[in-house]
Design a protein around this motif. Structure first.
Motif, mmCIF file in Angstrom:
data_model
loop_
_atom_site.group_PDB
_atom_site.id
_atom_site.type_symbol
_atom_site.label_atom_id
_atom_site.label_comp_id
_atom_site.label_asym_id
_atom_site.label_seq_id
_atom_site.Cartn_x
_atom_site.Cartn_y
_atom_site.Cartn_z
ATOM 1 N N ALA A 120 -35.127 -32.614 17.405
ATOM 2 C CA ALA A 120 -36.577 -32.466 17.240
ATOM 3 C C ALA A 120 -36.868 -31.746 15.938
ATOM 4 C CB ALA A 120 -37.164 -31.682 18.408
ATOM 5 N N ILE A 121 -37.820 -32.258 15.163
ATOM 6 C CA ILE A 121 -38.273 -31.567 13.962
ATOM 7 C C ILE A 121 -39.647 -30.972 14.266
ATOM 8 C CG2 ILE A 121 -39.190 -33.643 12.864
ATOM 9 C CD1 ILE A 121 -38.194 -32.275 10.181
ATOM 10 N N VAL A 122 -39.780 -29.664 14.004
ATOM 11 C CA VAL A 122 -40.960 -28.897 14.388
ATOM 12 C C VAL A 122 -41.510 -28.165 13.160
ATOM 13 C CG1 VAL A 122 -41.815 -27.087 15.921
ATOM 14 C CG2 VAL A 122 -39.958 -28.555 16.664
ATOM 15 N N VAL A 123 -42.844 -28.099 13.063
ATOM 16 C CA VAL A 123 -43.507 -27.341 11.999
ATOM 17 C C VAL A 123 -44.270 -26.197 12.657
ATOM 18 C CG1 VAL A 123 -45.254 -27.429 10.184
ATOM 19 C CG2 VAL A 123 -43.726 -29.356 10.522
ATOM 20 N N VAL A 124 -44.127 -24.984 12.127
ATOM 21 C CA VAL A 124 -44.895 -23.842 12.631
ATOM 22 C C VAL A 124 -45.734 -23.260 11.496
ATOM 23 C CG1 VAL A 124 -43.214 -23.226 14.403
ATOM 24 C CG2 VAL A 124 -43.093 -22.119 12.203
ATOM 25 N N GLY A 125 -46.876 -22.679 11.856
ATOM 26 C CA GLY A 125 -47.743 -22.054 10.863
ATOM 27 C C GLY A 125 -48.815 -21.238 11.536
ATOM 28 N N ASP A 126 -49.408 -20.326 10.768
ATOM 29 C CA ASP A 126 -50.480 -19.496 11.327
ATOM 30 C C ASP A 126 -51.859 -20.030 10.959
ATOM 31 O OD1 ASP A 126 -50.655 -18.847 8.635
ATOM 32 O OD2 ASP A 126 -50.888 -16.698 8.992
ATOM 33 N N GLU A 127 -51.926 -21.203 10.298
ATOM 34 C CA GLU A 127 -53.172 -21.820 9.839
ATOM 35 C C GLU A 127 -53.949 -20.901 8.909
ATOM 36 O OE1 GLU A 127 -55.191 -23.225 13.347
ATOM 37 O OE2 GLU A 127 -53.681 -24.771 13.706
ATOM 38 N N GLY A 186 -38.407 -26.590 11.071
ATOM 39 C CA GLY A 186 -37.082 -26.388 11.632
ATOM 40 C C GLY A 186 -36.608 -27.609 12.396
ATOM 41 N N LEU A 187 -35.304 -27.699 12.551
ATOM 42 C CA LEU A 187 -34.672 -28.798 13.273
ATOM 43 C C LEU A 187 -33.873 -28.225 14.429
ATOM 44 C CD1 LEU A 187 -33.931 -31.853 13.369
ATOM 45 C CD2 LEU A 187 -31.976 -31.292 11.935
ATOM 46 N N GLY A 188 -34.085 -28.780 15.621
ATOM 47 C CA GLY A 188 -33.342 -28.338 16.790
ATOM 48 C C GLY A 188 -32.634 -29.508 17.447
ATOM 49 N N LYS A 189 -31.403 -29.276 17.906
ATOM 50 C CA LYS A 189 -30.627 -30.320 18.583
ATOM 51 C C LYS A 189 -30.108 -29.777 19.900
ATOM 52 C CE LYS A 189 -28.975 -32.314 14.273
ATOM 53 N NZ LYS A 189 -27.789 -32.698 13.493
ATOM 54 N N ALA A 190 -30.261 -30.570 20.976
ATOM 55 C CA ALA A 190 -29.794 -30.138 22.300
ATOM 56 C C ALA A 190 -29.705 -31.342 23.233
ATOM 57 C CB ALA A 190 -30.734 -29.088 22.877
ATOM 58 N N GLY A 192 -35.806 -25.827 17.557
ATOM 59 C CA GLY A 192 -36.514 -26.171 16.327
ATOM 60 C C GLY A 192 -37.530 -25.115 15.947
ATOM 61 N N ILE A 193 -38.237 -24.565 16.937
ATOM 62 C CA ILE A 193 -39.228 -23.506 16.675
ATOM 63 C C ILE A 193 -38.525 -22.258 16.155
ATOM 64 C CG2 ILE A 193 -40.882 -21.940 17.786
ATOM 65 C CD1 ILE A 193 -41.584 -24.331 19.649
ATOM 66 N N ASP A 194 -37.402 -21.894 16.772
ATOM 67 C CA ASP A 194 -36.647 -20.726 16.301
ATOM 68 C C ASP A 194 -36.158 -20.926 14.871
ATOM 69 O OD1 ASP A 194 -37.028 -19.449 18.698
ATOM 70 O OD2 ASP A 194 -35.070 -20.006 19.528
ATOM 71 N N ASP A 195 -35.693 -22.134 14.547
ATOM 72 C CA ASP A 195 -35.219 -22.442 13.203
ATOM 73 C C ASP A 195 -36.373 -22.402 12.203
ATOM 74 O OD1 ASP A 195 -33.278 -23.177 11.279
ATOM 75 O OD2 ASP A 195 -33.853 -25.290 11.461
ATOM 76 N N ALA A 196 -37.541 -22.889 12.612
ATOM 77 C CA ALA A 196 -38.707 -22.917 11.732
ATOM 78 C C ALA A 196 -39.177 -21.506 11.377
ATOM 79 C CB ALA A 196 -39.840 -23.698 12.379
ATOM 80 N N LYS A 197 -39.055 -20.580 12.318
ATOM 81 C CA LYS A 197 -39.485 -19.197 12.065
ATOM 82 C C LYS A 197 -38.610 -18.511 11.024
ATOM 83 C CE LYS A 197 -41.632 -18.452 16.545
ATOM 84 N NZ LYS A 197 -41.564 -17.768 17.826
ATOM 85 N N LYS A 198 -37.426 -19.071 10.752
ATOM 86 C CA LYS A 198 -36.523 -18.491 9.755
ATOM 87 C C LYS A 198 -36.815 -18.995 8.347
ATOM 88 C CE LYS A 198 -32.839 -18.284 13.168
ATOM 89 N NZ LYS A 198 -31.586 -18.927 13.602
ATOM 90 N N SER A 199 -37.647 -20.037 8.220
ATOM 91 C CA SER A 199 -37.881 -20.639 6.896
ATOM 92 C C SER A 199 -39.357 -20.646 6.521
ATOM 93 C CB SER A 199 -37.340 -22.069 6.885
ATOM 94 O OG SER A 199 -38.098 -22.889 7.739
ATOM 95 N N LEU A 200 -40.070 -19.563 6.806
ATOM 96 C CA LEU A 200 -41.497 -19.497 6.515
ATOM 97 C C LEU A 200 -41.755 -19.235 5.037
ATOM 98 C CD1 LEU A 200 -42.736 -17.360 9.532
ATOM 99 C CD2 LEU A 200 -42.914 -19.827 9.259
ATOM 100 N N ILE A 201 -42.800 -19.879 4.493
ATOM 101 C CA ILE A 201 -43.221 -19.624 3.127
ATOM 102 C C ILE A 201 -44.724 -19.349 3.112
ATOM 103 C CG2 ILE A 201 -41.416 -21.029 2.062
ATOM 104 C CD1 ILE A 201 -43.627 -23.153 1.542
ATOM 105 N N LYS A 202 -45.192 -18.669 2.065
ATOM 106 C CA LYS A 202 -46.613 -18.362 1.880
ATOM 107 C C LYS A 202 -47.192 -19.376 0.910
ATOM 108 C CE LYS A 202 -50.155 -15.337 1.992
ATOM 109 N NZ LYS A 202 -51.242 -16.132 2.517
ATOM 110 N N VAL A 203 -48.316 -19.988 1.307
ATOM 111 C CA VAL A 203 -48.964 -21.013 0.497
ATOM 112 C C VAL A 203 -50.333 -20.509 0.057
ATOM 113 C CG1 VAL A 203 -49.846 -23.383 0.519
ATOM 114 C CG2 VAL A 203 -47.810 -22.808 1.838
ATOM 115 N N PRO A 204 -50.673 -20.616 -1.244
ATOM 116 C CA PRO A 204 -52.019 -20.207 -1.674
ATOM 117 C C PRO A 204 -53.064 -21.224 -1.217
ATOM 118 C CG PRO A 204 -50.772 -21.046 -3.544
ATOM 119 C CD PRO A 204 -49.834 -21.023 -2.373
ATOM 120 N N VAL A 205 -54.033 -20.771 -0.427
ATOM 121 C CA VAL A 205 -55.122 -21.621 0.050
ATOM 122 C C VAL A 205 -56.426 -21.037 -0.468
ATOM 123 C CG1 VAL A 205 -56.278 -22.563 2.082
ATOM 124 C CG2 VAL A 205 -53.806 -22.208 2.127
#
Length: 172
Positions: free
Chosen positions: A40-47, A54-58, A68-81
């Motif tokens: 599963a490929i998952v995207v997380v964000g605070d909007e 992140g990518l999760g396999k099970a 996937g959610i746990d993996d995504a929380k390790k690769s967060l970036i800040k985007v200028p909006v």
């Protein structure tokens, strides 16, 4: 992705919402038959300018999503909006995926397809024009979109690097 432009963020400090981009069933053929698992490929964000993927396999879908959610929380970036859109045009590339994102006026909405839409909405971008060229593989599109967002620079940073006033950056 160039690491100089990426600003990493700690996941414990913010409230993150997750979006499932895609689930694939993978079959491993053995002497005893087929063994199925899921990725599963998952995207997380605070909007509000923070996004990661992140990518999760099970063996189970729900476990793959949780990983996937746990993996995504390790690769967060800040985007200028800025006012719901991005500060300038940007291109992102990963593998065969090439994406182009462009700022749009208020009320336009997110004009993007599938995987790109999930990333842009999770980042809190409400008005943007986007085009995916090349691969339509969701993995490559998500990674290319994150690359395009990571290459964005906000006007205050540009003014600081150029050693000029913020108003001169906008007026030329």
């Amino acid at each position: 992705m160039s690491t100089s432009n990426i600003r990493s963020v700690k996941a414990s400090e913010i409230e993150l919402k997750d979006r499932l981009v895609g689930v694939q069933r993978v079959a491993k053929v053995t002497k005893g038959g087929r063994t199925f698992s899921f990725s599963a490929i998952v995207v997380v964000g605070d909007e509000n300018g923070i996004v990661g993927y992140g990518l999760g396999k099970a063996k189970e879908v729900s476990e793959a999503i949780a990983k996937g959610i746990d993996d995504a929380k390790k690769s967060l970036i800040k985007v200028p909006v800025l006012k719901g859109t991005i500060p300038h045009e940007s291109e992102g590339k990963f593998g065969g995926g090439l994406v182009y994102i462009k700022p749009a006026s208020h009320g336009t909405g997110v004009i993007a397809g599938g995987a790109m839409r999930a990333v842009l909405e999770s980042a809190g971008i409400t008005d943007v024009l986007a085009k995916s060229k090349g691969s339509s593989n969701p993995h490559n599109v998500v990674k290319a979109t994150i690359d395009a967002l990571a290459n964005l620079r906000d006007p205050a940073t540009v003014a600081h690097h150029r050693g000029m006033n913020l108003s001169r950056v906008f007026n030329g």
